[in-house]
Write a protein that holds these residues in place. Structure first.
Motif, PDB file in Angstrom:
ATOM      1  N   LEU A 501       0.817  -1.223   0.000  1.00  6.30           N
ATOM      2  CA  LEU A 501       0.000   0.000   0.000  1.00  6.30           C
ATOM      3  C   LEU A 501       0.847   1.267   0.000  1.00  6.30           C
ATOM      4  O   LEU A 501       0.303   2.370  -0.111  1.00  6.30           O
ATOM      5  N   LEU A 502       2.151   1.125   0.137  1.00  9.34           N
ATOM      6  CA  LEU A 502       3.031   2.291   0.209  1.00  9.34           C
ATOM      7  C   LEU A 502       3.456   2.726  -1.184  1.00  9.34           C
ATOM      8  O   LEU A 502       3.756   1.906  -2.049  1.00  9.34           O
ATOM      9  N   ARG A 503       3.482   4.043  -1.403  1.00  7.05           N
ATOM     10  CA  ARG A 503       4.005   4.598  -2.640  1.00  7.05           C
ATOM     11  C   ARG A 503       5.486   4.921  -2.460  1.00  7.05           C
ATOM     12  O   ARG A 503       5.929   5.281  -1.370  1.00  7.05           O
ATOM     13  N   ARG A 504       6.237   4.819  -3.553  1.00  4.82           N
ATOM     14  CA  ARG A 504       7.635   5.224  -3.486  1.00  4.82           C
ATOM     15  C   ARG A 504       7.709   6.732  -3.304  1.00  4.82           C
ATOM     16  O   ARG A 504       7.068   7.485  -4.046  1.00  4.82           O
ATOM     17  N   PRO A 505       8.464   7.213  -2.316  1.00  6.41           N
ATOM     18  CA  PRO A 505       8.555   8.655  -2.101  1.00  6.41           C
ATOM     19  C   PRO A 505       9.244   9.340  -3.263  1.00  6.41           C
ATOM     20  O   PRO A 505      10.079   8.736  -3.956  1.00  6.41           O
ATOM     21  N   PRO A 506       8.906  10.620  -3.528  1.00 10.39           N
ATOM     22  CA  PRO A 506       9.529  11.337  -4.650  1.00 10.39           C
ATOM     23  C   PRO A 506      11.016  11.542  -4.427  1.00 10.39           C
ATOM     24  O   PRO A 506      11.481  11.693  -3.301  1.00 10.39           O
ATOM     25  N   ARG A 507      11.761  11.516  -5.512  1.00  8.58           N
ATOM     26  CA  ARG A 507      13.191  11.791  -5.421  1.00  8.58           C
ATOM     27  C   ARG A 507      13.417  13.279  -5.228  1.00  8.58           C
ATOM     28  O   ARG A 507      12.527  14.094  -5.409  1.00  8.58           O
ATOM     29  N   ALA A 508      14.623  13.634  -4.877  1.00 10.33           N
ATOM     30  CA  ALA A 508      14.967  15.047  -4.700  1.00 10.33           C
ATOM     31  C   ALA A 508      14.686  15.811  -5.985  1.00 10.33           C
ATOM     32  O   ALA A 508      15.015  15.378  -7.075  1.00 10.33           O
ATOM     33  N   GLY A 509      14.036  16.962  -5.843  1.00  5.86           N
ATOM     34  CA  GLY A 509      13.750  17.802  -6.999  1.00  5.86           C
ATOM     35  C   GLY A 509      12.440  17.486  -7.667  1.00  5.86           C
ATOM     36  O   GLY A 509      11.990  18.215  -8.534  1.00  5.86           O
ATOM     37  N   VAL A 510      11.805  16.369  -7.263  1.00  2.00           N
ATOM     38  CA  VAL A 510      10.511  16.014  -7.831  1.00  2.00           C
ATOM     39  C   VAL A 510       9.440  16.400  -6.836  1.00  2.00           C
ATOM     40  O   VAL A 510       9.495  15.996  -5.675  1.00  2.00           O
ATOM     41  N   PRO A 511       8.446  17.198  -7.213  1.00  2.84           N
ATOM     42  CA  PRO A 511       7.423  17.626  -6.272  1.00  2.84           C
ATOM     43  C   PRO A 511       6.688  16.437  -5.677  1.00  2.84           C
ATOM     44  O   PRO A 511       6.423  15.456  -6.342  1.00  2.84           O
ATOM     45  N   ALA A 512       6.380  16.533  -4.395  1.00  2.00           N
ATOM     46  CA  ALA A 512       5.622  15.472  -3.736  1.00  2.00           C
ATOM     47  C   ALA A 512       4.189  15.514  -4.201  1.00  2.00           C
ATOM     48  O   ALA A 512       3.649  16.552  -4.552  1.00  2.00           O
ATOM     49  N   PRO A 513       3.500  14.362  -4.234  1.00  2.00           N
ATOM     50  CA  PRO A 513       2.107  14.347  -4.627  1.00  2.00           C
ATOM     51  C   PRO A 513       1.261  15.132  -3.656  1.00  2.00           C
ATOM     52  O   PRO A 513       1.590  15.237  -2.477  1.00  2.00           O
TER      53      PRO A 513
END
Length: 529
Positions: A501-513
């Motif tokens: 159920l976990l989403r991969r967290p955004p990488r640096a520089g990529v806006p969070a959902p």
């Protein structure tokens, strides 16, 4: 001192590396002390009991009062830090923790010691959540993993090393030094944070939800008291436990309804809309179960079955902390290159393997397998803690970090309390049940058993019967510990499906959902002095 965000919309504060290091040392000193104090007094309880002329049930309140007070005060941290300022609350908490630690060491009666321990628990409740929130604020997103590794090192290793340090201080000095030792470290932490911790925005627009606070405090206090006293009161055969369960459940239900219907609830529902964070709370609770229960169950195994004294048992448990430290150091680097969910799965698998190994321990198990399993379990816990913190906070809006950190701490603490209570119940029930069944099985075979034992064991004598009872009790205790380790294994296994159920967290520089909208952040928020 002030600090600016790194960029518009980014909550990370731009600070010189040297200042970040000093702030980290300051907050981690406080957090590690809180972690140590959750277990350091446990081994000193017999000495306290004799010194203060208390019974076993009475002296247990030294531990119970601290845990309950800390659990109740933890959710209050987010509300107070928002209104009064994070720095103000942290510094005030350090002073209060230092003073109450000294008062605990100076206590001349049981009543004084319990009161001061309750106040110490309230004072230290801010350390975990505010330390985590501060570290996230001063760390760029691409280094969240390293930041949480540093935080986790103190939080995870502290409870493991607590019994060892407590046993040493009690034997070499006095039980009072398990409290006095806090004072110099709190002074150093206060000086560092007073000089280098920048102020944060205050939010005075959100009114304090007194009704919600009372309901949550009543729920946490009642349920925590039920878990701590259930084993000694024969669980649901006791009116006290039933009353605490009824009060706690009712208050919790009312709190949830109030949280969902109030315009300004004590805990914002927005924090649970972040899927990663919400599922991370459950995994964090599972980590708390193994962290606290595993240490206690292994401690009783070493002392009651293997015959080690308190100090020896503490030394044999210490390598578990070494494994955790290695795991933290590894994950701080791995998490920058690999999916945190994969690291989390590896960590849970390692913990599960260690518990399977422990479930096969007997009274004749050698020291080396015990040490190896402890290091292996510590390594797995180190690989679990950092990814779940990183995943949970990577997509959580900065405005919700104080609340999120408080809930993260609370879930781990409640998981630990529930795990300890359930583990104690399993140990007790299985020991009594297996002993009774073994005794019933042996009774019809007394004549054959006596013939086999020959002159070595005279079952017609009280001494012979006592020897048989001791043998059966020892075997029952052995199987009870094995069953408890299998229970902990099942808890770890139950947490694995949540990884899907976990989403991969955004990488640096990529806006969070933006699935979870930030809580209102008033434009007139006043900067903290």
């Amino acid at each position: 001192m002030s600090a600016a965000p790194a960029a518009p919309g980014d909550a990370t504060l731009v600070l010189p590396p040297s200042r970040r290091i000093l702030i980290t040392i300051g907050v981690m000193s406080a957090s590690t002390l809180m972690a140590l104090d959750s277990t350091i007094a446990n081994v000193a309880l017999p000495s306290m009991r004799g010194s203060l002329s208390a019974t076993t049930d009475q002296i247990a309140w030294v531990v119970t009062g601290y845990i309950i007070a800390s659990a109740i005060a933890t959710p209050l941290v987010a509300a107070l830090s928002g209104r009064l300022g994070r720095k103000t609350i942290f510094l005030s908490s350090i002073v209060a923790f230092s003073v109450t630690s000294a008062l605990c060491g100076l206590a001349s009666s049981l009543g004084e010691l319990v009161v001061f321990r309750v106040l110490q628990g309230v004072s230290g409740a801010a350390f975990y959540p505010l330390s985590q929130a501060i570290l996230l604020d001063i760390t760029p997103r691409e280094r969240y993993g390293q930041s949480m590794a540093i935080f986790g090192l103190g939080v995870m290793v502290g409870p493991i090393l607590g019994p060892t340090l407590g046993g040493f201080l009690t034997e070499e000095l006095s039980w009072r030094w398990v409290f006095f030792i806090n004072v110099p470290f709190t002074v150093g932490s206060f000086v560092l944070l007073a000089l280098f911790l920048p102020g944060a925005a205050r939010d005075r627009s959100r009114p304090f939800d007194l009704f919600g606070f009372v309901l949550l405090s009543l729920a946490l206090g009642s349920l925590q008291l039920m878990l701590d006293r259930g084993e000694g009161q024969d669980w649901f055969a006791s009116r006290e436990i039933l009353l605490e369960l009824g009060i706690g459940s009712t208050a919790l239900f009312m709190f949830l309804v109030h949280m969902l219907t109030s315009p300004s609830p004590y805990v914002s529902p927005a924090v649970f809309r972040d899927r990663n964070f919400a599922n991370g709370l459950i995994v964090s609770a599972a980590v708390g179960v193994v962290l606290y229960s595993g240490s206690i169950v292994m401690s009783t195994f070493l002392q009651e079955l293997r015959g080690f004294d308190v100090m020896q048992a503490g030394l044999l448990l210490a390598p578990r902390g070494l494994g955790t430290a290695v795991g933290m150091l590894l994950v701080g680097r791995l998490i920058q290159r690999y999916d945190p969910r994969g690291i989390l799965l590896v960590g849970l698998t390692i913990v599960a393997i260690s518990l399977v190994d422990m479930a096969h321990f007997t009274a004749r198990t050698d020291v080396m397998p015990i040490l190896f399993s402890g290091v292996l379990q510590g390594l797995g816990l180190g690989l679990v803690f950092v990814p779940i913190s990183t995943i949970g906070f990577a997509t959580l809006p900065p405005a919700l970090r104080n609340e999120g950190a408080s809930l993260h701490t609370l879930s781990r603490s409640l998981g630990g309390s529930a795990g300890v209570a359930l583990s104690a119940a399993i140990l007790s029930a299985r020991t009594e049940g297996d002993f009774a069944r073994s005794l019933a099985d042996v009774a019809p075979l007394d004549r054959d058993f006596a013939r086999l034992a020959g002159p070595l064991l005279d079952l017609s004598s009280p001494q012979g019967l006592e020897i048989v009872r001791l043998m059966l009790a020892r075997n029952a205790l052995e199987t009870a510990h094995q069953a408890t380790f299998w229970f902990l294994f099942a808890m770890v296994l139950a947490a694995v499906p949540l990884l899907l159920l976990l989403r991969r967290p955004p990488r640096a520089g990529v806006p969070a959902p933006t699935s979870a909208a930030p809580a209102p952040h008033p434009s007139d928020a006043a900067p903290e002095a």
